[in-house]
Motif scaffolding. Structure first.
Motif, PDB file in Angstrom:
ATOM      1  N   PHE A  12      -5.879   5.841  -2.882  1.00  0.00           N
ATOM      2  CA  PHE A  12      -6.131   4.948  -1.752  1.00  0.00           C
ATOM      3  C   PHE A  12      -5.271   5.425  -0.592  1.00  0.00           C
ATOM      4  N   THR A  13      -5.031   4.572   0.382  1.00  0.00           N
ATOM      5  CA  THR A  13      -4.292   4.950   1.589  1.00  0.00           C
ATOM      6  C   THR A  13      -3.250   3.902   1.920  1.00  0.00           C
TER       7      THR A  13
ATOM      8  N   LEU B  98       0.814  -1.209   0.000  1.00  0.00           N
ATOM      9  CA  LEU B  98       0.000   0.000   0.000  1.00  0.00           C
ATOM     10  C   LEU B  98       0.854   1.268   0.000  1.00  0.00           C
ATOM     11  N   GLN B  99       0.267   2.320  -0.596  1.00  0.00           N
ATOM     12  CA  GLN B  99       0.842   3.657  -0.630  1.00  0.00           C
ATOM     13  C   GLN B  99      -0.311   4.648  -0.564  1.00  0.00           C
ATOM     14  N   GLU B 100      -0.079   5.822  -0.021  1.00  0.00           N
ATOM     15  CA  GLU B 100      -1.141   6.813   0.048  1.00  0.00           C
ATOM     16  C   GLU B 100      -1.086   7.780  -1.129  1.00  0.00           C
TER      17      GLU B 100
ATOM     18  N   LEU C 221     -13.278  -3.163   5.241  1.00  0.00           N
ATOM     19  CA  LEU C 221     -11.990  -2.489   5.180  1.00  0.00           C
ATOM     20  C   LEU C 221     -12.252  -1.004   4.932  1.00  0.00           C
ATOM     21  N   HIS C 222     -11.700  -0.137   5.797  1.00  0.00           N
ATOM     22  CA  HIS C 222     -11.942   1.303   5.704  1.00  0.00           C
ATOM     23  C   HIS C 222     -10.659   2.029   5.324  1.00  0.00           C
ATOM     24  N   ALA C 223     -10.814   3.161   4.644  1.00  0.00           N
ATOM     25  CA  ALA C 223      -9.677   3.982   4.237  1.00  0.00           C
ATOM     26  C   ALA C 223     -10.086   5.444   4.212  1.00  0.00           C
ATOM     27  N   ILE C 224      -9.142   6.317   4.500  1.00  0.00           N
ATOM     28  CA  ILE C 224      -9.267   7.753   4.230  1.00  0.00           C
ATOM     29  C   ILE C 224      -8.216   8.081   3.170  1.00  0.00           C
ATOM     30  N   ALA C 225      -8.656   8.566   2.011  1.00  0.00           N
ATOM     31  CA  ALA C 225      -7.765   8.850   0.893  1.00  0.00           C
ATOM     32  C   ALA C 225      -7.703  10.349   0.633  1.00  0.00           C
TER      33      ALA C 225
END
Length: 497
Positions: free
Chosen positions: A188-189, A158-160, A201-205
């Motif tokens: 993505f995050t 992963l990478q933000e 699955l949660h993310a803040i992007a």
């Protein structure tokens, strides 16, 4: 500002480092690009010592062990981090933009079957290694360097802020990009939160050209099922966030995108913005408006976990005092005037305020929790104290502070307000410690804390396994790796199915 893209605002090592000649490889090693030129007199601490990039991809089997590996530990421990490839000029490099390399150890039936380290094969890495890149190059392509997680039988690097995750196979070979069954649109995050109770699955992007950040929910079918846009000003960097049973917590601090820095071609065009108000947002998971709370400015680094307690939301996290300079001040990495500590923020939803206090002020980073408790009440947390990382973060213009720090792994009992410290020798730089529960365990801390630790006697690294309920005791096992694991970022235990 809409004409900026990640490709021209985050140039970094991915765009600026030219591939050099291939170096010879030894037994079990794969060829790599030549090592960076040796920096002088600690001028570039993020390229030296425990941070020094490795130049080969190694494969080793039947690793030697001191102690005994618990037979119940069947799976892979993987950790990601930046490992710059083919850098010719250290001045053109920032640590956080090095090409991602995943290091892994395979455990089975009391044996350490193998160690592998592999660069994430983005298009630019494949080119530098003289390998073909299958298929078209995706937008914002980048060799994800920050985290590696298991997700529904897949392994994702992963990478933000832009790049798609890269999928790896069980032996760390790159499969290709992954877009959650063609449902991920945009950034993505690096720091997802998996709610095991809901199977979500949660993310803040975030992204430098957006006027908002996005809360993304990946449902149990593996698709992005909901996207909530949260308006923000000045394109802030939102590296991590927190999740509770009913809320998403957005940490909106004064590190913002700087168009002028992007126009100049700065490696990392994000600045500390004194005019930007620090605040915390609370978003209902079921939908609704964000409620914002003002706080004193800090640079939050990583959240340990969060949970609800009546009408309060409790967040444990590591913070730096303001100001904090992500782009650094000439040392090739981020710069903070102080050291990171473990804090607790309590958001009082009834009275509309945030209470803050320090839980442990010793320098520490990379807090982790028993992953089964993400979004629910926790008692224990684990963090790492690495002297070399602390000194590197405090180095400005090539000059480290004249201070001494220690190496240790820390277990926090947040109910009792105590901590146990597993002390490590001088030069034994410790990476993030990940908690692995024992099978069918009932107690929250019934399991193991595992981390890569530099072994100064061997000039290589060990995978250290501690019994979490005997944290200060001798390690259960030290698995001796054939090479170094440079100080990097985050990892996961991936149990066998």
């Amino acid at each position: 500002m809409t004409h900026h893209t990640r490709r021209n605002v985050l140039r970094g090592a991915a765009a600026m480092a030219a591939a050099g000649g291939l170096v010879g490889s030894g037994v079990g090693a794969r060829p790599a690009v030549a090592a960076p030129q040796a920096p002088t007199a600690r001028r570039f601490p993020f390229l030296e010592g425990a941070f020094e990039p490795v130049t080969e991809e190694l494969t080793a089997f039947d690793l030697p062990v001191t102690g005994r590996i618990p037979r119940e530990l069947n799976g892979r421990y993987l950790r990601n981090g930046p490992n710059v490839l083919g850098l010719e000029d250290p001045r053109a490099h920032h640590w956080m933009l090095g090409e991602g390399m995943v290091h892994g150890v395979r455990l089975r039936d009391g044996r350490a079957e193998w160690y592998r380290n592999r660069w994430v094969r983005s298009s630019q890495v494949a080119k530098k290694l003289g390998e073909p890149y299958p298929g078209p190059v995706p937008p914002d392509d980048f060799p994800c360097n920050t985290h590696v997680i298991p997700y529904r039988g897949r392994i994702l690097a992963l990478q933000e802020s832009g790049p798609l995750p890269y999928e790896l196979d069980d032996e760390l070979n790159t499969v290709g990009t992954y877009d959650f069954r063609s449902t991920l649109k945009g950034a993505f995050t690096a720091h997802t939160k998996y709610d095991a109770y809901a199977g979500e699955l949660h993310a803040i992007a975030y992204y430098p050209t957006w006027d908002h950040v996005r809360h993304l929910v990946v449902d149990p079918t593996g698709r992005v099922s909901r996207t909530t846009r949260i308006p923000v000003a000045d394109a802030p960097m939102i590296h991590d966030f927190a999740l509770t049973e009913n809320h998403v917590v957005v940490l909106d601090m004064p590190v913002t995108f700087d168009p002028a820095a992007a126009e100049r071609g700065d490696i990392v065009p994000y600045i500390w913005n004194d005019k930007y108000p620090a605040r915390v947002g609370v978003l209902p998971r079921k939908g609704g408006a964000v409620r914002w709370f003002e706080v004193d400015p800090v640079y939050y680094s990583h959240t340990l976990n969060a949970y609800e307690e009546g009408t309060d939301i409790v967040i444990d996290m590591t913070n730096f005092d303001a100001p904090f300079f992500v782009a650094g001040k000439g040392s090739g990495g981020p710069y903070g005037a102080g050291t990171p500590r473990l804090d607790r923020w309590t958001i009082d939803l009834r009275h509309g305020r945030v209470r803050t206090r320090t839980l442990d002020d010793r320098p520490q980073e990379f807090p982790r929790v028993n992953e089964a408790l993400v979004s629910r009440r926790h008692r224990y947390g684990y963090s790492a104290a690495s002297a070399e990382m602390t000194l590197a973060y405090m180095t400005a213009d090539g000059n480290p502070p004249d201070r001494a720090f220690s190496n240790a792994l820390i277990k926090h009992d947040l109910l009792r307000g105590t901590a146990q410290v597993h002390r490590l020798p001088r030069g034994a730089a410790a990476s993030e410690a990940v908690f692995v529960p024992r099978e069918h365990s009932a107690a929250e801390d019934d399991g193991y804390a595992i981390a890569y630790v530099h072994n100064p006697d061997r000039r290589a690294s060990d995978l250290v396994i501690l019994a979490a309920q005997d944290f200060t005791g001798e390690p259960v096992a030290r698995i001796h790796l054939p090479g170094r694991v440079p100080l990097g970022f985050h990892g996961s235990w991936i149990p066998d199915a």
